[in-house]
Design an enzyme around this catalytic site. Structure first.
Site, short mmCIF file in Angstrom:
data_model
loop_
_atom_site.label_atom_id
_atom_site.label_comp_id
_atom_site.label_asym_id
_atom_site.label_seq_id
_atom_site.Cartn_x
_atom_site.Cartn_y
_atom_site.Cartn_z
CD1 TRP A 74 -3.49 4.45 9.16
CD2 TRP A 74 -2.20 3.37 10.85
NE1 TRP A 74 -3.46 3.15 9.04
CE2 TRP A 74 -2.93 2.41 9.95
CE3 TRP A 74 -1.50 3.14 11.83
CZ2 TRP A 74 -2.53 1.09 10.14
CZ3 TRP A 74 -1.14 1.71 12.13
CH2 TRP A 74 -1.65 0.78 11.32
CG ASN A 98 4.71 9.33 11.98
OD1 ASN A 98 4.19 8.37 12.40
ND2 ASN A 98 5.62 9.68 10.86
CD GLU A 481 3.37 -7.62 -4.65
OE1 GLU A 481 3.57 -8.11 -3.57
OE2 GLU A 481 3.01 -6.61 -5.19
CE LYS A 485 -0.06 -4.80 -4.57
NZ LYS A 485 1.58 -4.96 -4.19
CD GLU A 488 -1.70 -3.44 -0.43
OE1 GLU A 488 -1.48 -4.15 -1.35
OE2 GLU A 488 -1.02 -2.80 0.19
O1 M6R Z 1 8.27 0.84 2.05
P1 M6R Z 1 8.27 -0.65 2.08
O2 M6R Z 1 8.63 -1.09 0.70
O3 M6R Z 1 9.43 -1.00 3.15
O4 M6R Z 1 6.92 -1.21 2.51
C1 M6R Z 1 6.77 -2.54 2.78
C2 M6R Z 1 5.44 -2.73 3.10
O5 M6R Z 1 4.55 -2.16 3.94
C3 M6R Z 1 4.59 -2.81 1.34
O6 M6R Z 1 5.21 -3.27 0.41
C4 M6R Z 1 3.03 -3.16 1.37
O7 M6R Z 1 3.17 -4.81 1.61
C5 M6R Z 1 2.50 -2.88 0.45
N1 M6R Z 1 1.42 -2.02 0.84
C6 M6R Z 1 1.87 -3.81 -0.54
O8 M6R Z 1 1.33 -3.26 -1.67
#
Ligand code: M6R
Length: 608
Positions: A74, A98, A481, A485, A488
């Protein structure tokens, strides 16, 4: 973020590495590569795009070997090109990485001075040259890697192989996740367990600063002080099929539908044993009785869980709470309160910002720490004194769904425990809340049954450029939220506001092209919300409203409604988020985006 897999075995490891990369695809990546020890040489193949292209190249070139490393990248330093893809090679040494090496510029200048030439823009290439540099004098890959990582600043998980040392695989980690898979006369490394489930269920979780040398029958680990250490082998409960798609089209769809099961599993101990502090660990009773305030630290969807929990804990337990975005908290000057409980929330338990925020809080003197996490062996769980593990099972889709609703279940449990410890939850009320939690999975099934109606909404949404989500009270975080979603995975620009804020600015955006989604549970704020909806209608906005069965909303023209079961009281946010998850899923399907791997995003954000 980047995914690593490596193997040392007595069979051709190329198929194991490719299968492992496929299982790591969910982490998000834009190029992939593999290095195999083949006929005393490093055979390296790299491709941009999907792992399938790498698999094809490996097959065409008949690449094979008994030892090898592979990687999904990435991009951080340098574009996602084949030249920047890992493994990076120096002499006969190949490295996958990584993380981010913060002092890579200084090291690059030093290594250039020493005669090394660079072929990529990555920070990783310095690691390969540095190991090669030390290897030239000691001729020992383990030793050379230890000397090299001592020079690195930043975060790394690395895998290293060398053409003159077949049957040896070196691993090191600092800040980024890496584990060892233990087989029978074969050993593996990977960024997470899911990559290795087809070959083993026995894992060693490396700690920060560890460097390990893996042979066919040996594992040697040294810690950050250079001392040999023994790290326990743990048996995972996960099975390979738990991370497979099965009958579903996408992981996100599968994970949305798994929510009733995930909630039952997460709530099982509470429902069977009652509201007990022990649900959060041995020390929970003394710590949770002592604390006078709570600071939540989290990112993304997990931050929305924190915002929701604040409403529950302040109302039920009377404890002041604040919720902070982890990446902001760690860099601002805050006033530490020794009586505060720091609660981190994370699906992965490896999110770099959340982990650093926790460490920052600890450095300020915060002793009381708790994490709500979906991965029991993760760094956040290891760093926290108390924890509750959500039983969502592996979440593969980048868009978090079942992790969110199980986090909410765990946080509601926390609210009940705190209320009970403060004498604010009597036996009758406790039983009432447990009964409500017991009913939750069944209610969620009824919400899932509304999918075809949500799908019709999504068909209209897919044509839109923007959307506005409204909620009030504890449903405001649910609006946030829903908007997260949608943007995203469908790439539709979406914003969320507490409905009362509309006329303080965002109402100016409302016209016939702006769909407005309102969450309208039958709660104390419903009448206020109705007035806000009228304001939208008066400006020609198209309204999509998610109601409860007992919500009475006067019919207005052009109002689209989806009706959930009877109002679920405090648990209502856990149900109301589900139509919003399905809406974004179906809008993404309509638009033809890559639902499980949306552009530019990674599942586990292990770099800052
Ligand atoms: O693994 P985590 O819950 O710490 O991740 C946090 C965020 O990166 C994660 O919730 C992100 O916002 C999601 N892709 C949302 O769907």
């Amino acid at each position: 973020m980047c995914g690593i897999i490596g193997a040392v075995a007595q069979r051709n490891v190329a198929p194991i590495l490719i299968e492992g990369l496929k299982r790591l695809e969910y982490r998000g990546y834009d190029s992939a590569g593999v290095a195999l020890l083949q006929d005393q040489e490093i055979k390296r193949i790299r491709t941009t795009g999907r792992v399938a292209a790498l698999e094809e190249a490996v097959r065409e070139q008949n690449a094979h070997g008994l030892t090898g490393i592979a990687h999904t990248r990435w991009a951080t330093h340098g574009a996602p090109t084949e030249g920047n893809a890992h493994p990076h090679v120096s002499g006969g040494i190949a490295v996958v990485h990584n993380g981010i090496i913060e002092n890579h510029e200084a090291l690059r200048a030093e290594l250039k001075q020493a005669g090394f030439s660079f072929t990529s823009q990555t920070d990783t290439e310095v690691i390969a040259h540095l190991i090669n540099h030390y290897f030239k004098s000691c001729r020992d890959l383990f030793q050379a890697t230890r000397e090299a990582v001592a020079r690195l600043q930043g975060a790394y998980a690395i895998g290293v192989v060398c053409d003159s040392m077949p049957n040896k695989l070196i691993a090191a980690r600092q800040g980024s996740p890496l584990l060892i898979g233990v087989g029978v006369e074969e050993h593996f490394i990977a960024s997470d367990t899911s990559a290795l489930l087809p070959v083993t269920q026995r894992f060693i979780y490396l700690e920060d600063g560890d460097v390990a040398e893996l042979g066919l029958t040996s594992i040697v680990v040294v810690d950050k002080n250079g001392a040999a250490v023994s790290r326990a082998i743990q048996q995972s409960e996960l099975r390979a099929e738990m991370v497979e798609l099965g009958e579903y089209r996408h992981y996100m769809q599968k994970e949305i539908y798994e929510q009733p099961r995930a909630l039952s599993d997460t709530l099982q101990e509470l429902i069977n044993g009652g509201v007990q502090p022990i649900l959060f660990g041995m020390e929970a009773e003394s710590i949770l009785s002592t604390i006078e305030r709570i600071t939540f630290l989290a990112c993304g969807t997990s931050y929305h869980s924190a915002l929701t929990a604040r409403y529950w804990i302040e109302a039920l337990a009377g404890i002041p709470c604040n919720a902070e975005i982890a990446s902001e908290y760690r860099y601002r000057t805050s006033v530490p309160d020794p009586k505060a409980l720091i609660v981190t929330i994370s699906q992965s338990g490896e999110t770099a910002d959340t982990l650093s925020a926790l460490k920052h809080a600890q450095s300020l003197g915060h002793e009381y720490t708790l994490t709500i996490c979906n991965v029991s062996e993760s760094a956040l769980v290891r760093e926290s004194r108390l924890n509750m593990i959500t039983r969502a099972g592996p979440e593969i889709g980048v868009a978090s769904t079942k992790a969110f609703t199980t986090q909410l279940a765990a946080l509601f449990t926390l609210a009940l425990v705190l209320a009970k410890l403060r004498g604010r939850l009597n036996a009758v009320e406790e039983q009432k809340q447990i009964a409500a939690l017991r009913a939750l999975p069944g209610q969620m099934q009824r919400v899932l049954a509304l999918e075809s109606r949500v799908q019709r909404w999504a068909e209209r949404f897919a044509e839109k450029q923007h959307a506005l989500f409204l909620g009030r009270g504890m449903h405001y975080p649910i609006a946030l939220e829903g908007a997260l979603k949608l943007k995203e995975i469908s790439y539709i620009h979406a914003e969320a506001y507490p409905a009362g804020e509309l006329k303080h600015g965002p109402l100016a955006l409302v016209d016939k092209d702006m769909p407005v989604i309102a969450i309208a549970p039958n709660d104390a704020l419903l009448e206020k919300l109705k007035s806000n909806l009228q304001e939208v209608r008066a400006r020609g906005g198209e309204l999509y409203v998610v109601l409860d069965e007992d919500t009475h909303i006067q019919d207005m023209d052009e109002i689209h409604k989806i009706t959930l079961p009877l109002h679920a009281g405090w648990l209502s946010p856990i149900l109301h988020v589900v139509p919003l998850q399905m809406l974004s899923y179906h809008a993404a399907l309509q638009k033809g985006t890559d639902v499980d791997k949306p552009r530019n995003l990674a599942k586990s954000v292990t770099v800052e």
